[in-house]
Design a protein around this motif. Sequence first.
Motif, mmCIF file in Angstrom:
data_model
loop_
_atom_site.group_PDB
_atom_site.id
_atom_site.type_symbol
_atom_site.label_atom_id
_atom_site.label_comp_id
_atom_site.label_asym_id
_atom_site.label_seq_id
_atom_site.Cartn_x
_atom_site.Cartn_y
_atom_site.Cartn_z
ATOM 1 N N GLY A 56 0.810 -1.214 0.000
ATOM 2 C CA GLY A 56 0.000 0.000 0.000
ATOM 3 C C GLY A 56 0.844 1.265 0.000
ATOM 4 N N SER A 57 1.956 1.239 0.721
ATOM 5 C CA SER A 57 2.846 2.402 0.755
ATOM 6 C C SER A 57 3.468 2.666 -0.608
ATOM 7 C CB SER A 57 3.943 2.200 1.800
ATOM 8 O OG SER A 57 3.378 2.153 3.091
ATOM 9 N N ALA A 58 3.785 1.610 -1.334
ATOM 10 C CA ALA A 58 4.327 1.786 -2.683
ATOM 11 C C ALA A 58 3.308 2.489 -3.576
ATOM 12 C CB ALA A 58 4.717 0.435 -3.278
ATOM 13 N N PHE A 59 2.053 2.050 -3.499
ATOM 14 C CA PHE A 59 1.009 2.690 -4.302
ATOM 15 C C PHE A 59 0.750 4.127 -3.865
ATOM 16 C CE2 PHE A 59 -0.260 -1.762 -5.292
ATOM 17 C CZ PHE A 59 -0.078 -1.669 -6.661
ATOM 18 N N LEU A 60 0.790 4.370 -2.553
ATOM 19 C CA LEU A 60 0.609 5.738 -2.063
ATOM 20 C C LEU A 60 1.720 6.663 -2.566
ATOM 21 C CD1 LEU A 60 -0.538 5.113 1.610
ATOM 22 C CD2 LEU A 60 -1.869 6.196 -0.202
ATOM 23 N N ALA A 70 4.345 18.233 -4.445
ATOM 24 C CA ALA A 70 4.914 18.425 -3.113
ATOM 25 C C ALA A 70 6.081 17.463 -2.894
ATOM 26 C CB ALA A 70 3.849 18.201 -2.051
ATOM 27 N N PRO A 71 6.972 17.778 -1.956
ATOM 28 C CA PRO A 71 8.090 16.877 -1.665
ATOM 29 C C PRO A 71 7.602 15.502 -1.197
ATOM 30 C CG PRO A 71 8.404 18.994 -0.579
ATOM 31 C CD PRO A 71 7.028 18.997 -1.158
ATOM 32 N N GLN A 72 8.419 14.513 -1.405
ATOM 33 C CA GLN A 72 8.058 13.138 -1.082
ATOM 34 C C GLN A 72 7.924 12.913 0.427
ATOM 35 O OE1 GLN A 72 7.299 11.589 -3.756
ATOM 36 N NE2 GLN A 72 6.700 9.679 -2.838
ATOM 37 N N TRP A 73 8.423 13.835 1.240
ATOM 38 C CA TRP A 73 8.291 13.686 2.693
ATOM 39 C C TRP A 73 6.827 13.636 3.097
ATOM 40 C CZ3 TRP A 73 12.244 12.040 5.223
ATOM 41 C CH2 TRP A 73 13.512 12.352 4.792
ATOM 42 N N GLY A 74 5.972 14.326 2.364
ATOM 43 C CA GLY A 74 4.547 14.297 2.658
ATOM 44 C C GLY A 74 3.974 12.893 2.500
ATOM 45 N N ALA A 75 4.423 12.200 1.463
ATOM 46 C CA ALA A 75 3.971 10.827 1.248
ATOM 47 C C ALA A 75 4.447 9.920 2.376
ATOM 48 C CB ALA A 75 4.471 10.306 -0.092
ATOM 49 N N LEU A 76 5.632 10.174 2.897
ATOM 50 C CA LEU A 76 6.148 9.380 4.005
ATOM 51 C C LEU A 76 5.248 9.516 5.229
ATOM 52 C CD1 LEU A 76 8.326 7.627 5.330
ATOM 53 C CD2 LEU A 76 9.544 9.737 5.874
ATOM 54 N N ILE A 77 4.798 10.725 5.492
ATOM 55 C CA ILE A 77 3.909 10.951 6.631
ATOM 56 C C ILE A 77 2.581 10.218 6.423
ATOM 57 C CG2 ILE A 77 2.600 12.740 7.869
ATOM 58 C CD1 ILE A 77 5.022 14.614 7.243
ATOM 59 N N VAL A 78 2.033 10.296 5.202
ATOM 60 C CA VAL A 78 0.793 9.576 4.892
ATOM 61 C C VAL A 78 1.000 8.077 5.071
ATOM 62 C CG1 VAL A 78 -0.844 9.029 3.046
ATOM 63 C CG2 VAL A 78 -0.050 11.376 3.341
ATOM 64 N N LEU A 80 3.138 6.547 7.026
ATOM 65 C CA LEU A 80 3.249 6.203 8.445
ATOM 66 C C LEU A 80 1.873 6.054 9.092
ATOM 67 C CD1 LEU A 80 6.274 8.406 9.581
ATOM 68 C CD2 LEU A 80 6.186 5.930 9.352
ATOM 69 N N PHE A 81 0.954 6.968 8.771
ATOM 70 C CA PHE A 81 -0.404 6.850 9.293
ATOM 71 C C PHE A 81 -1.096 5.614 8.729
ATOM 72 C CE2 PHE A 81 0.041 11.469 10.214
ATOM 73 C CZ PHE A 81 -0.211 11.388 11.566
ATOM 74 N N TYR A 82 -0.848 5.328 7.465
ATOM 75 C CA TYR A 82 -1.408 4.131 6.832
ATOM 76 C C TYR A 82 -0.890 2.868 7.531
ATOM 77 C CZ TYR A 82 -2.061 0.486 3.325
ATOM 78 O OH TYR A 82 -2.377 -0.679 2.684
ATOM 79 N N ALA A 83 0.417 2.833 7.825
ATOM 80 C CA ALA A 83 1.004 1.669 8.498
ATOM 81 C C ALA A 83 0.407 1.477 9.890
ATOM 82 C CB ALA A 83 2.520 1.822 8.585
ATOM 83 N N ILE A 84 0.238 2.559 10.611
ATOM 84 C CA ILE A 84 -0.364 2.471 11.945
ATOM 85 C C ILE A 84 -1.785 1.913 11.842
ATOM 86 C CG2 ILE A 84 -1.241 3.858 13.878
ATOM 87 C CD1 ILE A 84 1.235 5.699 13.394
ATOM 88 N N ALA A 85 -2.541 2.387 10.866
ATOM 89 C CA ALA A 85 -3.914 1.899 10.684
ATOM 90 C C ALA A 85 -3.949 0.424 10.314
ATOM 91 C CB ALA A 85 -4.624 2.741 9.611
#
Length: 90
Positions: A56-60, A70-78, A80-85
Amino acid sequence: MDWMAWTWPTATFFAIIAVTLITFTVLAIKYPEVPRTGILRIETTRGDRLFITLLGSAFLNLAWLGLFSAPQWGALIVCLFYAIAVFRWV
């Protein structure tokens, strides 16, 4: 290995994946897991949830690259929330 054009971010990414897999292997040996059923209504183990998270993170990240400038750091934050969920509810 010159054909792969290794950069520090690439090497760091693969090192983190390797460390994660080693950690999950040690956890599975030390603390045997019991499959559980989450919102997907399938039995999943830690390894299954890790695979779902990585996929899922790869697709995100791909969607982030295609839709935002936007910088890729934003995707990293998304991610992380996805992984927690995923680890909480799947």
